[in-house]
Design an enzyme around this catalytic site. Sequence first.
Site, PDB file in Angstrom:
ATOM      1  CD  GLU A 327      -2.809  -1.047   2.516  1.00  0.00           C
ATOM      2  OE1 GLU A 327      -3.893  -1.639   2.461  1.00  0.00           O
ATOM      3  OE2 GLU A 327      -2.445  -0.394   3.514  1.00  0.00           O
ATOM      4  CB  CYS A 328       0.628   4.362   0.094  1.00  0.00           C
ATOM      5  SG  CYS A 328       0.767   6.127  -0.261  1.00  0.00           S
TER       6      CYS A 328
END
Length: 465
Positions: A327-328
């Site tokens: 994520e990210c």
Amino acid sequence: MKNNFPRLIIAATQSGSGKTTITAGLLAALQKRGLNVQPYKVGADYIDTGWHELACKKISHNLDSWLVGEDKLKKIFIETSNGADISIIEGVMGLYDGGKGGVSSTAEISKLLNAPIILIIDAKSMGASAAAVALGFREFDKEINFAGVILNRLGSDSHKKIIVDALDALGIKVFGAIRRNDEFFLPERHLGLVPTAESNSADVIKKICAAVEEQVDIDALISLANDSAPLESFVRDKKISPTIKIAVAKDEAFNFYYGASLNELERLGAEIIYFSPLHDKNLPENISGLIIGGGFPEMFAAQLQQNKKIRADILNAAQNNLPILAECGGFMYLMKNLIDFGGKSFEMCGVIDGAATMTNKLQTVGYIEAEILTDCAIGKAGDKFHAHEFHFSTAETSDEKIFKCRRVRTGKEYLAGVNKKNLVASYLHIHFAGCPSAARNFIQACKNYSSSSVSPKCSSNAPYM
């Protein structure tokens, strides 16, 4: 069965009013008194929760009605606050600010939890106008439990008296009045406050705690919290004994996780094993899955590039079909290159064919509705879920996109993320407590990997890149 679950919400008129500073000081002061205090943060923010945890030595949980839904939010609160002497909930932005239509605003959460609100007012450069501000916030929505205010950044005794007299005339209780002090400064960068792991945070917390002890009526706040209306208890979900191990990246570069999200994986039979892409040379042994969350890889790009061995281990694991959720910041780390704010390029893991480039402009912030385009480790094509996105970088990749996204505030649609073998990577932050099917699917993918006779386990002796 009902329990009153003593609780307070620390809200503010706007961002930058001192919510996190005062919340951290109050948490530390309550913990110093020997109370079992449980912290929370309204919304999707990861960094403020770190300051809470430092202040009172307890995991701080996010309360976000978009990410998990109203019923699950109440369940998370009741399960995690059960047994606490007092729960302190820090709001987000201004009291009435949230997503489109006020979703997951502090006011909305206060009504869901029937929690009394203390409004922080930054009184710098204000006199009696501070009372008008408080009155407006109290009257804007009569359904909230507006209990009173704490004044912040006062300049003198006379400054305090002007505002307190005006508030007294309106019948608005003042629970504290904190003097201006530059030593209370919490350092910031492009995503908000600097995480506690990167700052001289312990000393700052001590100073804020001392100010709160001296300038806030803590006894009155405790009494207010104890008078909270009862909440209906829930039956706790049964926890499955661990059957698989999932490695989770956690260090100075990667530390954006929702506590209740990881708890959901543990409830479904995962043992969480933490490791550091900055400091460890290999992934943990005998793992069946890998999660690399958000953070600030751009601030540690040189160190991440230098640690070639673990980058090679991660690449080898991905090529051997290990289920991976990134994520990210984790998404950026798995790319071939990360280009920092100065335009310098650093080698990353090379799992994803592309580069992440930092920009000086905020690219996206807000709630997202996402649809899975292809069967993957967290679901099947057509599955939808809620998420949050917040980043200053752009990503260019030729790999297959995994999500069709829609921004809740603007309605804009776009394709995002990467699906590659057993990898799911994107800028999206997912909360497994709000996406239980995604959690179950990821656990099942890990079990399938673990029991597979054809997919080799990731090697701790991967070659250097």
